[in-house]
Design a protein around this motif. Structure first.
Motif, PDB file in Angstrom:
ATOM      1  N   GLU A 403      -1.746  13.286   6.681  1.00 17.14           N
ATOM      2  CA  GLU A 403      -1.106  14.581   6.450  1.00 17.14           C
ATOM      3  C   GLU A 403      -0.009  14.479   5.384  1.00 17.14           C
ATOM      4  OE1 GLU A 403       2.253  17.115   8.826  1.00 17.14           O
ATOM      5  OE2 GLU A 403       0.636  16.251  10.035  1.00 17.14           O
ATOM      6  N   LYS A 404       0.819  13.406   5.449  1.00 14.52           N
ATOM      7  CA  LYS A 404       1.936  13.246   4.510  1.00 14.52           C
ATOM      8  C   LYS A 404       1.427  12.957   3.094  1.00 14.52           C
ATOM      9  CE  LYS A 404       4.919  13.962   7.684  1.00 14.52           C
ATOM     10  NZ  LYS A 404       5.345  12.906   8.602  1.00 14.52           N
ATOM     11  N   ILE A 405       0.370  12.189   2.989  1.00 19.92           N
ATOM     12  CA  ILE A 405      -0.181  11.880   1.669  1.00 19.92           C
ATOM     13  C   ILE A 405      -0.750  13.145   1.022  1.00 19.92           C
ATOM     14  CG2 ILE A 405      -2.045  10.654   0.479  1.00 19.92           C
ATOM     15  CD1 ILE A 405      -1.487   8.311   2.462  1.00 19.92           C
ATOM     16  N   LYS A 406      -1.420  13.972   1.806  1.00 17.38           N
ATOM     17  CA  LYS A 406      -1.934  15.249   1.286  1.00 17.38           C
ATOM     18  C   LYS A 406      -0.792  16.138   0.808  1.00 17.38           C
ATOM     19  CE  LYS A 406      -6.214  15.556   3.984  1.00 17.38           C
ATOM     20  NZ  LYS A 406      -6.920  16.283   5.072  1.00 17.38           N
ATOM     21  N   LEU A 407       0.305  16.128   1.561  1.00 15.87           N
ATOM     22  CA  LEU A 407       1.480  16.912   1.187  1.00 15.87           C
ATOM     23  C   LEU A 407       2.044  16.438  -0.153  1.00 15.87           C
ATOM     24  CD1 LEU A 407       3.713  18.988   1.819  1.00 15.87           C
ATOM     25  CD2 LEU A 407       4.869  17.213   3.162  1.00 15.87           C
ATOM     26  N   LEU A 408       2.157  15.139  -0.325  1.00 17.83           N
ATOM     27  CA  LEU A 408       2.673  14.588  -1.576  1.00 17.83           C
ATOM     28  C   LEU A 408       1.773  14.960  -2.755  1.00 17.83           C
ATOM     29  CD1 LEU A 408       3.858  11.011  -0.515  1.00 17.83           C
ATOM     30  CD2 LEU A 408       5.298  12.956  -1.106  1.00 17.83           C
ATOM     31  N   ASN A 421      -5.589   4.626   0.583  1.00 17.61           N
ATOM     32  CA  ASN A 421      -6.149   4.643   1.932  1.00 17.61           C
ATOM     33  C   ASN A 421      -5.006   4.860   2.919  1.00 17.61           C
ATOM     34  OD1 ASN A 421      -7.328   4.161   4.425  1.00 17.61           O
ATOM     35  ND2 ASN A 421      -8.608   2.474   3.686  1.00 17.61           N
ATOM     36  N   ALA A 422      -5.009   6.013   3.578  1.00 18.59           N
ATOM     37  CA  ALA A 422      -3.925   6.355   4.499  1.00 18.59           C
ATOM     38  C   ALA A 422      -3.849   5.413   5.695  1.00 18.59           C
ATOM     39  CB  ALA A 422      -4.087   7.795   4.987  1.00 18.59           C
ATOM     40  N   ASN A 423      -4.929   4.712   5.967  1.00 17.30           N
ATOM     41  CA  ASN A 423      -4.971   3.823   7.131  1.00 17.30           C
ATOM     42  C   ASN A 423      -4.476   2.415   6.809  1.00 17.30           C
ATOM     43  OD1 ASN A 423      -6.130   5.806   8.862  1.00 17.30           O
ATOM     44  ND2 ASN A 423      -8.100   5.478   7.829  1.00 17.30           N
ATOM     45  N   LYS A 424      -4.165   2.164   5.557  1.00 18.85           N
ATOM     46  CA  LYS A 424      -3.698   0.844   5.157  1.00 18.85           C
ATOM     47  C   LYS A 424      -2.302   0.922   4.552  1.00 18.85           C
ATOM     48  CE  LYS A 424      -8.232  -1.250   4.284  1.00 18.85           C
ATOM     49  NZ  LYS A 424      -9.064  -1.969   3.279  1.00 18.85           N
ATOM     50  N   GLU A 425      -1.573  -0.153   4.715  1.00 24.44           N
ATOM     51  CA  GLU A 425      -0.246  -0.215   4.115  1.00 24.44           C
ATOM     52  C   GLU A 425      -0.354  -0.268   2.592  1.00 24.44           C
ATOM     53  OE1 GLU A 425       2.960  -2.223   7.072  1.00 24.44           O
ATOM     54  OE2 GLU A 425       1.901  -3.574   5.724  1.00 24.44           O
ATOM     55  N   GLN A 443       3.954   2.638   5.615  1.00 19.32           N
ATOM     56  CA  GLN A 443       4.314   1.516   6.481  1.00 19.32           C
ATOM     57  C   GLN A 443       3.497   1.506   7.768  1.00 19.32           C
ATOM     58  OE1 GLN A 443       8.231   1.747   8.251  1.00 19.32           O
ATOM     59  NE2 GLN A 443       8.542  -0.460   8.096  1.00 19.32           N
ATOM     60  N   LYS A 444       2.962   0.339   8.079  1.00 17.44           N
ATOM     61  CA  LYS A 444       2.237   0.150   9.347  1.00 17.44           C
ATOM     62  C   LYS A 444       2.941  -0.901  10.203  1.00 17.44           C
ATOM     63  CE  LYS A 444      -1.032   3.054   8.169  1.00 17.44           C
ATOM     64  NZ  LYS A 444      -1.174   4.375   8.804  1.00 17.44           N
ATOM     65  N   THR A 445       2.919  -2.144   9.738  1.00 15.81           N
ATOM     66  CA  THR A 445       3.542  -3.235  10.517  1.00 15.81           C
ATOM     67  C   THR A 445       4.592  -4.004   9.714  1.00 15.81           C
ATOM     68  OG1 THR A 445       1.762  -4.757   9.877  1.00 15.81           O
ATOM     69  CG2 THR A 445       1.483  -3.541  11.959  1.00 15.81           C
ATOM     70  N   SER A 446       4.512  -3.954   8.402  1.00 15.24           N
ATOM     71  CA  SER A 446       5.439  -4.725   7.568  1.00 15.24           C
ATOM     72  C   SER A 446       6.830  -4.110   7.551  1.00 15.24           C
ATOM     73  CB  SER A 446       4.916  -4.811   6.129  1.00 15.24           C
ATOM     74  OG  SER A 446       3.687  -5.494   6.077  1.00 15.24           O
ATOM     75  N   THR A 447       7.810  -4.925   7.199  1.00 13.85           N
ATOM     76  CA  THR A 447       9.180  -4.417   7.066  1.00 13.85           C
ATOM     77  C   THR A 447       9.320  -3.665   5.742  1.00 13.85           C
ATOM     78  OG1 THR A 447       9.983  -6.402   5.935  1.00 13.85           O
ATOM     79  CG2 THR A 447      10.062  -6.388   8.354  1.00 13.85           C
ATOM     80  N   ILE A 448      10.375  -2.871   5.652  1.00 11.23           N
ATOM     81  CA  ILE A 448      10.668  -2.158   4.406  1.00 11.23           C
ATOM     82  C   ILE A 448      10.883  -3.165   3.281  1.00 11.23           C
ATOM     83  CG2 ILE A 448      12.373  -0.705   3.250  1.00 11.23           C
ATOM     84  CD1 ILE A 448      10.527   0.807   5.143  1.00 11.23           C
ATOM     85  N   GLU A 449      11.594  -4.249   3.590  1.00  9.14           N
ATOM     86  CA  GLU A 449      11.860  -5.273   2.583  1.00  9.14           C
ATOM     87  C   GLU A 449      10.560  -5.849   2.024  1.00  9.14           C
ATOM     88  OE1 GLU A 449      14.338  -9.476   2.059  1.00  9.14           O
ATOM     89  OE2 GLU A 449      14.077  -8.582   4.045  1.00  9.14           O
ATOM     90  N   THR A 450       9.598  -6.155   2.902  1.00  7.69           N
ATOM     91  CA  THR A 450       8.323  -6.705   2.463  1.00  7.69           C
ATOM     92  C   THR A 450       7.586  -5.725   1.573  1.00  7.69           C
ATOM     93  OG1 THR A 450       8.122  -8.045   4.480  1.00  7.69           O
ATOM     94  CG2 THR A 450       6.089  -7.606   3.260  1.00  7.69           C
ATOM     95  N   LEU A 451       7.603  -4.443   1.937  1.00  6.43           N
ATOM     96  CA  LEU A 451       6.891  -3.438   1.149  1.00  6.43           C
ATOM     97  C   LEU A 451       7.526  -3.268  -0.223  1.00  6.43           C
ATOM     98  CD1 LEU A 451       6.177  -0.728   3.874  1.00  6.43           C
ATOM     99  CD2 LEU A 451       4.505  -2.160   2.706  1.00  6.43           C
ATOM    100  N   PHE A 452       8.845  -3.262  -0.299  1.00  8.99           N
ATOM    101  CA  PHE A 452       9.497  -3.146  -1.598  1.00  8.99           C
ATOM    102  C   PHE A 452       9.175  -4.345  -2.485  1.00  8.99           C
ATOM    103  CE2 PHE A 452      12.349   0.304  -0.137  1.00  8.99           C
ATOM    104  CZ  PHE A 452      12.381   1.082  -1.288  1.00  8.99           C
TER     105      PHE A 452
END
Length: 456
Positions: A403-408, A421-425, A443-452
């Motif tokens: 839903e959020k990706i469609k909004l963006l 893919n909305a189901n993947k990080e 974000q799914k399981t990773s930390t914000i730091e890891t994603l950045f």
């Protein structure tokens, strides 16, 4: 009679603007006690004030309760000057007005009279009571043991200011920035002692500059170059609406992809080139060969634009379209990759998230913040508000990803062909048409730091 009155008024006004700005240097006990109380908060890092208090006889429950209650007082309100281009004029902070009134009044009754209205009366009374209670404590622990050295230091600072006609650098700044100042309004400078320290702090607002000064300060040129740096922020802030609108237009009409982030950096880069570069060089007789600022982007850009800045100063020319175009070109030619470096672009950020911890995580990752905003929801309304700014735009999705990706994708035309893919990080960064970066973290399981860190 009416005409005579108007002529007299015009004469007085002309005198006010014809005379030079005056710098009044003083010690403000009320401000010093306020800073002392702030530094005793458990939320402040270790410092000389906290050390002296903790080993004193006043480190008991009674005073610790006053400190705790003082720390909870809300004197932090703000308002914007909405008619000015976004980010071009500093948001007014009531904390600045509180400090201004502490400096410019001689007692707490006058302070309360001047401050009532923008701070709730109960808060104001409790604030003043805490200042009153801690004044003798501050004097016993900090001021009196350092009084002789500090007062001698202030006397030497006043002499240095007079000997080097420091107000001339203020006038130079007014011309360069194409700014204005009513010279009948003095520039009030308040110092307070900072014992057992190798450095000093500095802050400027309204018509005030405040600084802690180590009691064995040796380099007045360092102090005054920093003071003028901070003062140039005020002069930049006081540019007229017409001047700021023109400057904003020059940046927005630039075809350079770097123009937005060059604009974000300009206030600090100019103040550093002028204060830490030009003023320091004049006071010392030679340009400082070391770093001028402890932030890479500001330091390097200030040095890059220094020849351009000095050219305009020497020719007594105000910054204009040619200056802005040259400035943008210097940024793009020498530092084209800065618009992709997170340490740079995250200094100016607008964050949308539904998890309050995300904001704290980002603060730890990117501690330097020039301008930040954010909301704890991702909606059409919050995105619209974010889009009106020129800040880096960070959206952290941790639930309802599809839903959020469609909004963006609906809100940002640049994402029309965006495939994720909305189901993947994932962690994506896209340069928008307004030349700001949009960062989307799913974000799914990773930390914000890891994603950045995964952003390329």
């Amino acid at each position: 009679m009416k005409n005579k009155f108007l002529l007299s008024l015009l004469f007085l006004t002309t005198l006010a603007f014809a005379q030079k700005a005056t710098f009044k240097i003083k010690y403000s006990e009320q401000l010093a006690v306020f800073v002392f109380l702030q530094n005793l908060s458990e939320n402040y890092p270790e410092n000389v004030f906290k050390t002296e208090f903790q080993k004193s006889k006043y480190n008991i429950e009674k005073y610790k309760t006053i400190i705790s209650n003082f720390d909870k007082l809300n004197i932090y309100y703000s308002y914007r000057f909405d008619e000015y281009p976004f980010g071009s004029k500093k948001t007014m902070q009531t904390e600045d007005l509180v400090q201004k009134n502490l400096i410019e009044t001689n007692n707490l009754t006058d302070f309360k009279v001047r401050s009532i209205g923008f701070i709730p009366s109960k808060t104001l009374s409790e604030f003043a009571e805490a200042i009153l209670e801690f004044t003798p404590i501050y004097n016993e622990l900090i001021y009196n043991p350092n009084k002789e050295k500090f007062e001698k230091q202030v006397g030497e600072i006043i002499k240095y200011s007079n000997d080097h006609t420091i107000e001339n650098y203020f006038q130079m700044g007014l011309l360069f920035y194409n700014s204005g100042w009513d010279n009948s309004i003095p520039f009030e400078i308040a110092f307070y002692p900072l014992p057992n320290s190798q450095g000093f702090t500095a802050q400027a607002f309204c018509n005030n500059f405040i600084s802690a000064v180590q009691t064995d300060l040796k380099s007045h040129k360092d102090l005054f170059s920093v003071m003028l740096h901070e003062t140039y922020h005020i002069i930049y802030d006081e540019q007229s609406l017409e001047v700021k609108t023109e400057i904003d237009r020059y940046f927005k009409e630039s075809k350079s992809k770097c123009s937005n982030y060059a604009y974000q950096l300009m206030n600090e880069a100019l103040a550093t080139a002028l204060g830490n570069g030009y003023v320091y060089g004049k006071l010392d007789g030679q340009i400082d060969s070391g770093d001028w600022y402890n932030k890479k982007y500001i330091n390097l850009m200030a040095k890059q634009i220094y020849p351009l800045v000095t050219e305009y100063i020497d020719q007594k020319k105000p910054m204009d379209k040619n200056f802005i175009d040259h400035y943008i070109n210097l940024y793009e030619t020498n530092f084209p990759n800065w618009i992709n470096e997170l340490d740079n672009i995250m200094s100016y950020r607008y964050v949308l998230t539904e998890n309050i911890e995300d904001i704290n995580a980002i603060r730890k990752l990117y501690r330097y913040r020039s301008r930040t905003e954010g909301e704890y929801e991702i909606t059409e309304n919050s995105i619209e508000k974010m889009k009106k700014t020129s800040l880096s735009k960070v959206v952290i999705i941790s639930k309802n990803s599809t839903e959020k990706i469609k909004l963006l994708k609906r809100e940002f035309p640049e994402l029309k062909n965006w495939k994720v893919n909305a189901n993947k990080e994932f962690a994506n960064m896209i340069l928008l048409n307004d030349k700001s970066q949009l960062i989307v973290l799913n974000q799914k399981t990773s930390t914000i730091e890891t994603l950045f860190k995964s952003i390329k």
